[in-house]
Structures are given as structure tokens and as C-alpha cells.
Design a protein around this motif. Structure first.
Motif, PDB file in Angstrom:
ATOM      1  N   HIS A  20       0.815  -1.244  -0.076  1.00 53.99           N
ATOM      2  CA  HIS A  20      -0.133  -0.009  -0.151  1.00 53.99           C
ATOM      3  C   HIS A  20       0.875   1.085  -0.125  1.00 53.99           C
ATOM      4  CE1 HIS A  20      -3.602  -2.255   1.745  1.00 53.99           C
ATOM      5  NE2 HIS A  20      -3.777  -2.367   0.389  1.00 53.99           N
ATOM      6  N   GLY A  21       1.972   1.186   0.905  1.00 56.14           N
ATOM      7  CA  GLY A  21       2.965   2.510   0.892  1.00 56.14           C
ATOM      8  C   GLY A  21       3.545   2.648  -0.484  1.00 56.14           C
ATOM      9  N   VAL A  22       4.137   1.570  -0.951  1.00 56.46           N
ATOM     10  CA  VAL A  22       5.024   1.685  -2.201  1.00 56.46           C
ATOM     11  C   VAL A  22       4.179   1.786  -3.512  1.00 56.46           C
ATOM     12  CG1 VAL A  22       6.792   0.413  -1.061  1.00 56.46           C
ATOM     13  CG2 VAL A  22       5.044  -0.978  -2.566  1.00 56.46           C
ATOM     14  N   LEU A  23       2.854   1.404  -3.290  1.00 58.13           N
ATOM     15  CA  LEU A  23       1.991   1.994  -4.450  1.00 58.13           C
ATOM     16  C   LEU A  23       1.771   3.125  -4.777  1.00 58.13           C
ATOM     17  CD1 LEU A  23      -0.699  -0.755  -4.574  1.00 58.13           C
ATOM     18  CD2 LEU A  23       0.930  -0.269  -6.599  1.00 58.13           C
ATOM     19  N   LEU A  24       1.743   4.109  -3.531  1.00 60.05           N
ATOM     20  CA  LEU A  24       1.502   5.549  -3.437  1.00 60.05           C
ATOM     21  C   LEU A  24       2.922   6.217  -3.695  1.00 60.05           C
ATOM     22  CD1 LEU A  24      -0.435   7.383  -3.019  1.00 60.05           C
ATOM     23  CD2 LEU A  24      -0.120   7.368  -0.654  1.00 60.05           C
ATOM     24  N   CYS A  25       3.996   5.492  -3.547  1.00 61.78           N
ATOM     25  CA  CYS A  25       5.189   6.200  -3.855  1.00 61.78           C
ATOM     26  C   CYS A  25       5.376   6.208  -5.480  1.00 61.78           C
ATOM     27  CB  CYS A  25       6.202   5.390  -3.244  1.00 61.78           C
ATOM     28  SG  CYS A  25       6.650   5.823  -1.518  1.00 61.78           S
ATOM     29  N   ALA A  29       5.952   9.046  -8.146  1.00 54.50           N
ATOM     30  CA  ALA A  29       6.817   9.223  -9.118  1.00 54.50           C
ATOM     31  C   ALA A  29       6.526   9.290 -10.542  1.00 54.50           C
ATOM     32  CB  ALA A  29       8.070   8.119  -8.887  1.00 54.50           C
ATOM     33  N   ALA A  30       5.450   8.582 -10.676  1.00 48.57           N
ATOM     34  CA  ALA A  30       4.987   8.271 -12.302  1.00 48.57           C
ATOM     35  C   ALA A  30       4.208   9.655 -12.655  1.00 48.57           C
ATOM     36  CB  ALA A  30       4.178   7.239 -12.358  1.00 48.57           C
ATOM     37  N   ILE A  31       3.340  10.413 -11.842  1.00 49.68           N
ATOM     38  CA  ILE A  31       2.563  11.216 -12.114  1.00 49.68           C
ATOM     39  C   ILE A  31       3.501  12.488 -12.270  1.00 49.68           C
ATOM     40  CG2 ILE A  31       1.779  12.439 -10.067  1.00 49.68           C
ATOM     41  CD1 ILE A  31      -0.984  12.148 -11.523  1.00 49.68           C
ATOM     42  N   ASP A  32       4.309  12.363 -11.452  1.00 49.68           N
ATOM     43  CA  ASP A  32       5.157  13.779 -11.698  1.00 49.68           C
ATOM     44  C   ASP A  32       6.147  14.179 -12.819  1.00 49.68           C
ATOM     45  OD1 ASP A  32       5.878  16.103  -9.089  1.00 49.68           O
ATOM     46  OD2 ASP A  32       4.386  14.439  -8.756  1.00 49.68           O
ATOM     47  N   GLN A  33       5.977  12.741 -13.629  1.00 53.09           N
ATOM     48  CA  GLN A  33       6.830  12.835 -15.120  1.00 53.09           C
ATOM     49  C   GLN A  33       6.148  13.893 -16.058  1.00 53.09           C
ATOM     50  OE1 GLN A  33       7.989   9.155 -16.269  1.00 53.09           O
ATOM     51  NE2 GLN A  33       9.295   8.535 -14.253  1.00 53.09           N
ATOM     52  N   THR A  34       4.809  13.691 -15.962  1.00 53.08           N
ATOM     53  CA  THR A  34       3.913  14.054 -16.995  1.00 53.08           C
ATOM     54  C   THR A  34       2.896  15.289 -16.545  1.00 53.08           C
ATOM     55  OG1 THR A  34       2.377  12.343 -16.711  1.00 53.08           O
ATOM     56  CG2 THR A  34       4.181  11.892 -18.345  1.00 53.08           C
ATOM     57  N   VAL A  35       2.354  15.349 -15.353  1.00 50.35           N
ATOM     58  CA  VAL A  35       1.484  16.252 -14.927  1.00 50.35           C
ATOM     59  C   VAL A  35       1.930  17.631 -15.482  1.00 50.35           C
ATOM     60  CG1 VAL A  35       2.179  16.616 -12.543  1.00 50.35           C
ATOM     61  CG2 VAL A  35      -0.153  16.623 -12.951  1.00 50.35           C
ATOM     62  N   VAL A  36       3.232  18.080 -15.269  1.00 56.51           N
ATOM     63  CA  VAL A  36       3.383  19.274 -15.535  1.00 56.51           C
ATOM     64  C   VAL A  36       3.326  19.792 -17.037  1.00 56.51           C
ATOM     65  CG1 VAL A  36       5.120  19.437 -13.589  1.00 56.51           C
ATOM     66  CG2 VAL A  36       6.147  18.850 -15.725  1.00 56.51           C
ATOM     67  N   LEU A  37       3.242  18.780 -17.838  1.00 58.57           N
ATOM     68  CA  LEU A  37       3.428  19.220 -19.498  1.00 58.57           C
ATOM     69  C   LEU A  37       2.430  20.134 -19.721  1.00 58.57           C
ATOM     70  CD1 LEU A  37       3.989  15.549 -20.746  1.00 58.57           C
ATOM     71  CD2 LEU A  37       5.539  17.504 -20.862  1.00 58.57           C
ATOM     72  N   LEU A 151      -2.718   4.527 -15.130  1.00 60.95           N
ATOM     73  CA  LEU A 151      -3.345   5.544 -14.594  1.00 60.95           C
ATOM     74  C   LEU A 151      -2.693   6.702 -14.408  1.00 60.95           C
ATOM     75  CD1 LEU A 151      -6.071   6.506 -13.128  1.00 60.95           C
ATOM     76  CD2 LEU A 151      -4.926   5.833 -10.822  1.00 60.95           C
ATOM     77  N   ALA A 152      -1.477   6.885 -14.092  1.00 57.91           N
ATOM     78  CA  ALA A 152      -0.737   8.078 -13.968  1.00 57.91           C
ATOM     79  C   ALA A 152      -0.326   8.748 -15.042  1.00 57.91           C
ATOM     80  CB  ALA A 152       0.533   7.864 -12.904  1.00 57.91           C
ATOM     81  N   SER A 153       0.112   7.865 -16.050  1.00 55.13           N
ATOM     82  CA  SER A 153       0.268   8.281 -17.359  1.00 55.13           C
ATOM     83  C   SER A 153      -0.696   8.865 -18.225  1.00 55.13           C
ATOM     84  CB  SER A 153       1.072   7.015 -18.179  1.00 55.13           C
ATOM     85  OG  SER A 153       2.341   6.569 -17.689  1.00 55.13           O
ATOM     86  N   GLY A 154      -1.766   8.317 -17.906  1.00 58.30           N
ATOM     87  CA  GLY A 154      -3.252   8.720 -18.728  1.00 58.30           C
ATOM     88  C   GLY A 154      -3.627   9.892 -18.038  1.00 58.30           C
ATOM     89  N   ALA A 155      -3.785  10.068 -16.740  1.00 56.75           N
ATOM     90  CA  ALA A 155      -4.207  10.999 -15.891  1.00 56.75           C
ATOM     91  C   ALA A 155      -3.367  12.209 -15.784  1.00 56.75           C
ATOM     92  CB  ALA A 155      -4.783  10.576 -14.577  1.00 56.75           C
ATOM     93  N   GLY A 156      -2.043  12.138 -15.856  1.00 56.06           N
ATOM     94  CA  GLY A 156      -1.076  13.227 -15.447  1.00 56.06           C
ATOM     95  C   GLY A 156      -1.274  14.470 -16.390  1.00 56.06           C
TER      96      GLY A 156
END
Length: 459
Positions: A20-25, A29-37, A151-156
């Protein structure tokens, strides 16, 4: 393996406390790669500067990629919690720096620090899962990670665009604080009791610096080539030559080091798996690069709609990861998964190379399923070939090669589109044909690869 430390068995509830903890980590990490675009134009207006803003993305990716093997090695020696928790704190503090930045240099510094923490969030999280889950059971949980990544790649970009339009780009970074605090609480609950399998040894600082420097130079060359620097310019050539020289020095230094960062015996065991991971990620990122451009150029899709059209590719990737995980869990065999995934991906790329405009979204779903079968399976294979005390560095090394493969794939796709000789369709044909060559190389590797039998049957 003979002489390998044997981990104790963990119950499903104990595994979930870790996961549970590492999934949130991983999500952070994944969403911060694309959310700023989508927010970069607003950042330019707010900070009164447009130069170097592309490095808002690159600074994060460079530092995350270059430090990943270092974090993995340190977590083997000192324990997952002692590396992951400080790096999670660095990630949270760096998010505060980004959110309060008053200039472009301050924002880039924050993003670079974020990447240093983000590299650990990926490498150490995956290693922690390997600590508590037997190899044959890991596919069951790796499907969760694949889903979170999709989810992170698509939602970011969607989340980033909404925040930039209705709030402020600074909220993108402030939102990391509650998520980071929750991840910190869950990791403090689940990680401290994990065993430390690696031996305490002198840290290979020279090797770490050479690896980080060489990786950064090569990724800079791939990022700048064809954009800020012409491919045939002397500065681009200098970056590539310096990177290659750095890797050569790193190899020589590792052979002499008493406690090398990347042990030669581990590299020998993992050589075919990491080669396959590099080929797979190169083809995947090339496809992600080309599909939205194809839809915008020939189907007149708006950028947002073209992004949404990638959803079948991402969702089928998660489905492929789930199918692969369930199959390896039941059978314990990995090679059939590799062959099936590469065959499906090769079929999809062959269809796109032959007719790029014939149902690209449907073909992307086929490609996503095939490539999705390979991503978690290569990680499970690498961890299975590593000793218990090598799990962190094996995971970090695989993630490093994946990141470099992704950068190469995107660069390869861009070069193919530019080389279409004023015929856009030819450019896409070349790009997908290059991807086909990559997956066919993976199939050739499978002809030489021995079967990997996973330990630990279903509970």
C-alpha cells in the motif's frame, strides 16, 4: 541459488502493509513525470521566462534516471526504509521548492531534487515488493503497479491541464504534500521490519559518480538532439563521445573496485533480460510518441482528444500485465510470456508499418497488450536471477536501462518522422518499422535465453 539467503514467508496481510505504501510512492513518481506538461505555458507567464522551461520535465527525468541504481544499491546495504523514507522526504520538500519558486532556475532546482527522490520511489519500492513476495507470486502484485503506472500516465496531463486552467500551476506541486504525507505514514508502518539482506560495505563513490555522469550526458544528448542541437553538430557528437568514454571508464573502474556498484557476475546473469527490457521500452515509448501525432496530423484530432485516444493503449497494457502475472503465477514459467508478448507487439507494429492509417487506435490496443505483458515480466525475471542481497541493485539497473531505452525510442521515432523525405506517411512507416525491428530482435534474444523457473508457488 546456492549460498543465497532465504527470506521468510510473509502473509498476504503483511505484504499489503508494504505494498500500500509503495504503490502510492510509484503513483507520485510516475504522475510527476507528465503532470507538468500542460502547465508549462502558464509557468512561463508567471515566472517571466520561456528559456529552458523544457527542462522542467528533463531535469526530473535526468536526476531520477541517473540515481536509480545508486538508490537500489544503498537499499540493499542499509535497508529499504532507511533509503526510501529520506528520499520521500526529499521529494516532499522539493515539491515545496517548486510550488514556491519565484524564478525558472529555482523551479529547475526543485525539479532536479524531486527527481533525486523520485528515482528512489521507483527502485526501492519495487525492491521492497521483491523482499516480501516470492518470485512466482510477484506477477499478481506487479499488475497493480502496471495499472497505477497506466493511470498516472493517462491522468497526469489531464489533471495538470485542469489545475493549470482553473487554479494555478503551483497547486500541481502543493498536491504532492498530502499524498506524500500519506505515503510516508504507510511506509513507516510497513517497511521498517523488512530484513537487510545485503552486506555493509564501502560505498563505490567513484563508480556512482561515473555512472550518474555518463547517464546524464547520454540522456542530454538524446533529449537535445534534433531539438536544441542538430544531430550532426560537433556539440551533439561531443556529448555522445563523452558519454561513451564515461561508460568505458565506468566499466574499467568496476573491474578494479573491491565492492563494485554493479557486480560483474550480476551483469552476466541479467544481460539478456536487461537487453529485452531496453528493446521493449524503446518500442513502447516510440509508439507513445507517434500515435498522438498520427491522430492529430491525419485524423484532425485536437491534442486533448489525441491524448484520450491513447487510453486503449494504456488500459490494454495494464490488461497484458495482469494476464502475464496470472500466467506466471500459475505456471512458474516466464519464457512463453516473453514470446507471446513480443509476437503480439511484432504483429501490431507490422500492421502499423504496412498501413499506418488503418484503425490505429484498435492496433494500439493490440500493441499495448503485447508490450504490457513484457514490462512487469522483465522485472520479475531480473529479480529472480538476482540473489536476495542483490535485489535493489538488480531492480535499479533494470529501471535505468528502461529509462534509457525510452529516451532512445522517442528519439528514434522523431528521427524517423523527420526522415520521411517530405512524405509524412513514409515517416510513420519508417518509425513503426524501426519498432518492429526492435521487437524482432527481442524474439531473437529469446532463442538464446534459457527458461527461468520462478520459485514459490501460489499460496
Amino acid at each position: 541459488m546456492e549460498g543465497e539467503l532465504q527470506p521468510r514467508a510473509y502473509s498476504h496481510a503483511e505484504r499489503l502493509r508494504v505494498i500500500h505504501g509503495v504503490l502510492l510512492c510509484v503513483l507520485l513518481a510516475a504522475i510527476d513525470q507528465t503532470v507538468v506538461l500542460p502547465a508549462i505555458p502558464q509557468m512561463a507567464r508567471t515566472l517571466h521566462g520561456t528559456t529552458h522551461l523544457s527542462w522542467v520535465v528533463s531535469a526530473y527525468l535526468l536526476t531520477a534516471t541517473a540515481t536509480t541504481p545508486i538508490h537500489g544499491k544503498l537499499s540493499d546495504q542499509f535497508g529499504r526504509a532507511k533509503i526510501l523514507i529520506p528520499c520521500l522526504l526529499i521529494f516532499i520538500l522539493a515539491s515545496m521548492v517548486c510550488a514556491s519558486a519565484g524564478s525558472v532556475p529555482m523551479l529547475l532546482l526543485g525539479r532536479a531534487l524531486q527527481g533525486m527522490g523520485g528515482g528512489a520511489l521507483l527502485a526501492v519500492s519495487q525492491s521492497a515488493v521483491a523482499d516480501v513476495v516470492p518470485p512466482r507470486e510477484r506477477g499478481r502484485y506487479q499488475a497493480w503497479f502496471a495499472s497505477i503506472w497506466a493511470l498516472a500516465s493517462g491522468a497526469g496531463p489531464v489533471v495538470g491541464g485542469y489545475i493549470a486552467q482553473h487554479l494555478s500551476w503551483r497547486f500541481i506541486f502543493w498536491a504532492n504534500l498530502p499524498l506524500g504525507a500519506l505515503a510516508l505514514a504507510l511506509c513507516l508502518r510497513g517497511l521498517p521490519n523488512l530484513p537487510v539482506a545485503g552486506r555493509r560495505a564501502r560505498i563505490d563513490i567513484g563508480g556512482a559518480l561515473l555512472l550518474m555522469g555518463s547517464t546524464t550526458l547520454l540522456l542530454c544528448a538524446l533529449s537535445l538532439g534534433g531539438v536544441d542541437l542538430p544531430w550532426l553538430s560537433w556539440r551533439e557528437a561531443a556529448l555522445v563521445l563523452l558519454a561513451l568514454a564515461g561508460f568505458a571508464l565506468f566499466g574499467a573502474q568496476q573491474r578494479r573496485a573491491a565492492h563494485p556498484l554493479l557486480p560483474g557476475s550480476l551483469l552476466l546473469r541479467l544481460r539478456l533480460v536487461v537487453a529485452l527490457a531496453w528493446l521493449n521500452t524503446s518500442a513502447m515509448f516510440a509508439a507513445i510518441f507517434m500515435f498522438p501525432l498520427l491522430l492529430q496530423q491525419f485524423f484532425h484530432a485536437a491534442p486533448a482528444r489525441a491524448g484520450i485516444a491513447l487510453v486503449p493503449f494504456l488500459l490494454s497494457g495494464a490488461a497484458g500485465a495482469y494476464a502475464a502475472g496470472q500466467t506466471t503465477r500459475r505456471t512458474g514459467w516466464i519464457r512463453p510470456i516473453f514470446v507471446m508478448g513480443l509476437t503480439l507487439a511484432s504483429l501490431g507494429f507490422a500492421l502499423m508499418a504496412a498501413a499506418p492509417l488503418a484503425r490505429p487506435v484498435a492496433v494500439s490496443a493490440l500493441l499495448g497488450f503485447g508490450l504490457g505483458m513484457l514490462n512487469p515480466t522483465t522485472l520479475i525475471a531480473a529479480q529472480s536471477l538476482a540473489k536476495v542481497e542483490e535485489l535493489g541493485i538488480a531492480t535499479g539497473m533494470l529501471l535505468l536501462l528502461r529509462a534509457m531505452g525510452g529516451a532512445f525510442g522517442a528519439t528514434l521515432a522523431g528521427a524517423a518522422l523527420d526522415g520521411g523525405f517530405h512524405d509524412p506517411i513514409l515517416g510513420y512507416r519508417l518509425g513503426f518499422a524501426f519498432c518492429l525491428a526492435l521487437t524482432l530482435c527481442g524474439l531473437l534474444i529469446m532463442l538464446r535465453a534459457p527458461e527461468i523457473k520462478l520459485r514459490g508457488g501460489p499460496d
